[in-house]
Motif scaffolding. Structure first.
Motif, short mmCIF file in Angstrom:
data_model
loop_
_atom_site.label_atom_id
_atom_site.label_comp_id
_atom_site.label_asym_id
_atom_site.label_seq_id
_atom_site.Cartn_x
_atom_site.Cartn_y
_atom_site.Cartn_z
N GLN A 148 7.15 -6.94 -0.03
CA GLN A 148 5.98 -5.96 1.18
C GLN A 148 6.62 -5.71 2.20
O GLN A 148 5.85 -4.88 2.78
CB GLN A 148 5.22 -7.54 1.75
CG GLN A 148 4.30 -8.08 0.37
CD GLN A 148 4.11 -7.70 -0.51
OE1 GLN A 148 3.28 -6.56 -0.07
NE2 GLN A 148 4.41 -8.28 -1.19
N ILE B 31 5.15 -0.94 3.34
CA ILE B 31 4.86 -0.67 4.71
C ILE B 31 5.52 0.72 4.95
O ILE B 31 4.93 1.50 5.24
CB ILE B 31 4.73 -1.78 5.57
CG1 ILE B 31 3.70 -3.03 5.71
CG2 ILE B 31 5.00 -0.90 7.15
CD1 ILE B 31 2.04 -2.73 5.30
N LYS C 13 3.81 2.93 2.52
CA LYS C 13 2.48 4.06 3.07
C LYS C 13 2.67 4.81 4.37
O LYS C 13 2.33 5.53 5.21
CB LYS C 13 1.80 2.48 3.28
CG LYS C 13 0.33 3.27 3.83
CD LYS C 13 -0.51 2.01 4.16
CE LYS C 13 -1.89 2.11 4.16
NZ LYS C 13 -3.02 1.24 4.62
N LYS C 14 4.50 4.15 4.94
CA LYS C 14 4.25 5.06 6.42
C LYS C 14 4.62 6.00 5.90
O LYS C 14 4.16 6.99 6.91
CB LYS C 14 5.11 4.08 7.31
CG LYS C 14 4.36 3.79 7.80
CD LYS C 14 5.56 2.46 9.05
CE LYS C 14 4.86 3.41 10.42
NZ LYS C 14 5.81 2.41 12.01
N ILE D 69 1.96 -8.88 3.37
CA ILE D 69 0.96 -7.69 3.57
C ILE D 69 -0.37 -7.55 4.65
O ILE D 69 0.00 -6.73 5.67
CB ILE D 69 0.67 -7.24 2.38
CG1 ILE D 69 0.93 -5.22 2.70
CG2 ILE D 69 -0.90 -7.15 1.98
CD1 ILE D 69 2.09 -5.33 2.66
N SER E 136 0.85 -5.43 7.91
CA SER E 136 -0.10 -4.30 7.63
C SER E 136 -0.51 -4.15 9.26
O SER E 136 -1.18 -3.35 10.09
CB SER E 136 -1.35 -4.39 7.16
OG SER E 136 -0.73 -4.01 6.21
N ARG E 137 -0.64 -5.32 9.65
CA ARG E 137 -1.23 -5.74 11.35
C ARG E 137 -0.18 -4.76 12.68
O ARG E 137 -0.86 -4.57 13.47
CB ARG E 137 -2.09 -6.88 11.36
CG ARG E 137 -2.34 -7.32 12.71
CD ARG E 137 -3.84 -6.21 13.82
NE ARG E 137 -3.66 -6.96 14.79
CZ ARG E 137 -4.17 -5.61 15.40
NH1 ARG E 137 -4.41 -4.71 15.13
NH2 ARG E 137 -4.75 -5.65 16.72
N LEU F 101 0.97 -0.85 11.27
CA LEU F 101 0.30 -0.06 10.25
C LEU F 101 -1.41 -0.08 11.86
O LEU F 101 -2.09 0.44 12.24
CB LEU F 101 -0.06 0.23 9.65
CG LEU F 101 0.79 0.07 8.59
CD1 LEU F 101 0.35 0.27 7.02
CD2 LEU F 101 1.31 1.75 8.73
N GLU G 191 -3.73 -2.19 11.95
CA GLU G 191 -5.02 -2.16 10.85
C GLU G 191 -5.05 -3.31 11.63
O GLU G 191 -4.79 -4.45 12.37
CB GLU G 191 -4.44 -2.17 9.65
CG GLU G 191 -4.21 -1.04 9.06
CD GLU G 191 -3.88 -1.14 6.98
OE1 GLU G 191 -4.13 -2.40 6.93
OE2 GLU G 191 -3.04 -0.03 6.71
N LYS H 17 -10.92 -9.93 5.70
CA LYS H 17 -9.38 -10.02 4.36
C LYS H 17 -9.17 -11.12 5.08
O LYS H 17 -8.28 -12.01 4.74
CB LYS H 17 -8.76 -9.45 6.07
CG LYS H 17 -8.86 -7.84 5.17
CD LYS H 17 -8.01 -6.71 6.04
CE LYS H 17 -7.46 -5.57 5.54
NZ LYS H 17 -6.61 -4.41 7.00
#
Length: 115
Positions: free
Chosen positions: A19, A23, A26-27, A82, A86-87, A90, A92, A98
């Motif tokens: 995971q 990330i 995605k970055k 994930i 993500s938190r 990123l 998020e 969620k």
């Protein structure tokens, strides 16, 4: 800790690092790249695939000792990891949706593993 529990923990670790590699991908995707080559050959992508490869090796090693019936449950934990990654990485936000999804997955995993 029994031998089987050690290998189950190894599988969870493999899911976490897989995971983490997602990330990083995605970055990389969120950044502007000057060319297609730089889009695919940059530090984020190369590191992500190296980490993912390590995760696969850990999976192969651990699957020798863990019953196959555990695999879908352990892999489902990736959805929980994930959301947290993500938190942290990123920034998020946790949405109600969620949190409900994560709770449902967590309860399902707990029911299966501790039955």
């Amino acid at each position: 800790m029994t031998e089987r529990n050690f290998y189950i923990a190894l599988l969870f670790f493999s899911v976490i690092i897989s995971q983490f590699s997602q990330i990083l991908l995605k970055k990389s995707a969120l950044k502007e790249h000057k060319s297609i080559i730089q889009e695919y050959l940059n530090p984020y992508v190369i590191t992500a695939y190296a980490i993912f490869f390590c995760g696969v090796l850990i999976d192969l090693f651990a699957l020798k000792k863990v019953p196959v019936s555990y695999i879908p449950v352990i892999e489902a934990s990736g959805y929980i990891f994930i959301i947290f990654l993500s938190r942290v990485m990123l920034k998020e936000l946790f949405t109600t949706r969620k949190i409900i999804a994560m709770s449902t997955i967590f309860v399902g995993i707990a029911v299966y593993l501790f039955r």
